[in-house]
Enzyme design. Structure first.
Site, short mmCIF file in Angstrom:
data_model
loop_
_atom_site.label_atom_id
_atom_site.label_comp_id
_atom_site.label_asym_id
_atom_site.label_seq_id
_atom_site.Cartn_x
_atom_site.Cartn_y
_atom_site.Cartn_z
N CYS A 8 0.86 -1.19 0.00
CA CYS A 8 0.00 0.00 0.00
C CYS A 8 0.90 1.24 0.00
O CYS A 8 2.05 1.16 -0.44
CB CYS A 8 -0.98 -0.02 1.17
SG CYS A 8 -0.25 0.05 2.81
N ASN A 11 2.18 1.63 4.39
CA ASN A 11 2.47 0.36 5.08
C ASN A 11 2.11 0.42 6.57
O ASN A 11 2.77 -0.20 7.40
CB ASN A 11 3.93 -0.07 4.88
CG ASN A 11 4.25 -1.50 5.29
OD1 ASN A 11 5.35 -1.82 5.70
ND2 ASN A 11 3.28 -2.41 5.21
N CYS A 13 -1.67 0.88 7.27
CA CYS A 13 -3.12 0.61 7.35
C CYS A 13 -3.52 -0.62 6.53
O CYS A 13 -3.79 -1.68 7.09
CB CYS A 13 -3.92 1.83 6.88
SG CYS A 13 -3.63 3.32 7.86
N ARG A 14 -3.58 -0.47 5.22
CA ARG A 14 -4.18 -1.52 4.39
C ARG A 14 -3.30 -2.76 4.24
O ARG A 14 -3.77 -3.88 4.45
CB ARG A 14 -4.54 -0.95 3.01
CG ARG A 14 -5.68 0.05 3.06
CD ARG A 14 -5.79 0.83 1.79
NE ARG A 14 -4.63 1.73 1.60
CZ ARG A 14 -4.44 2.50 0.56
NH1 ARG A 14 -5.32 2.48 -0.44
NH2 ARG A 14 -3.38 3.29 0.48
N SER A 15 -2.04 -2.58 3.85
CA SER A 15 -1.22 -3.79 3.65
C SER A 15 -0.93 -4.54 4.94
O SER A 15 -0.89 -5.78 4.92
CB SER A 15 0.04 -3.50 2.83
OG SER A 15 0.92 -2.60 3.47
N ASP A 123 -8.44 3.75 1.01
CA ASP A 123 -7.54 4.15 2.09
C ASP A 123 -8.34 4.64 3.30
O ASP A 123 -9.08 5.62 3.20
CB ASP A 123 -6.65 5.28 1.55
CG ASP A 123 -5.56 5.69 2.53
OD1 ASP A 123 -5.54 5.16 3.65
OD2 ASP A 123 -4.74 6.53 2.14
#
Ligand code: 4NP
Length: 157
Positions: A8, A11, A13-15, A123
């Site tokens: 993401c 690095n 939140c999402r990944s 996001d």
């Protein structure tokens, strides 16, 4: 051993959420000797930091502890991973720019594996805890399809 990397922007939140979901899946399905994962970001603002507290809170509420420090995508990642999954179109374009022509085939969009439909993993950084929960839900339902793809379907219920 198959290796998948989630990418993401920050690095945090999402990944890391995708990583937490996959690590939990690997653990509960006994796939530790078949599948491994990591995560990275294209941006370096948060290098060395723990995931966002809302990511950690969401994972913790599912009983998942994630040990990860933010890092940036490196050229070596293209050699080391079998599959590199990008969370949205901007990240996808960026990662493709960083990949050699032969490595580009390893790069896919994360939600291409979402059984409920493709698109961007939005996001949640400027959002609320509910947005992080939504990221979790997407990761939870997408993780088995990624494992299935990498392991050829025979190892996953
Ligand atoms: P992520 O979210 O890419 O899912 O980790 C973000 C984290 C930090 C920033 C942007 C997105 N930032 O601009 O610092």
């Amino acid at each position: 051993m198959k290796r998948v990397l989630f990418v993401c922007l920050g690095n945090i939140c999402r990944s890391p959420m995708a990583q937490g979901a996959m690590e939990h899946f690997i653990e509960t399905r006994g796939l530790k000797d078949k599948l491994t994962c990591d995560s990275a970001g294209t941006g370096s603002w948060h290098t060395g930091e723990l995931p966002d507290r809302r990511t950690l809170a969401t994972l913790r509420s599912k009983g998942i502890t994630l040990n990860h420090r933010a890092r940036t995508l490196s050229p070596r990642d293209f050699q080391q991973f079998d599959l590199i999954l990008t969370v949205d179109r901007d990240i996808h374009r960026q990662v493709l720019r960083e990949a050699s022509e032969s490595d580009r085939k390893k790069v896919r969009m994360y939600r291409d594996f979402d059984p409920a439909g493709a698109g961007d993993l939005e996001d949640p950084y400027y959002g609320t805890q509910a947005d992080f929960e939504e990221v979790w839900r997407i990761c939870e339902r997408t993780t088995p399809a990624i494992a299935d793809y990498l392991l050829g379907g025979s190892n996953v219920k």
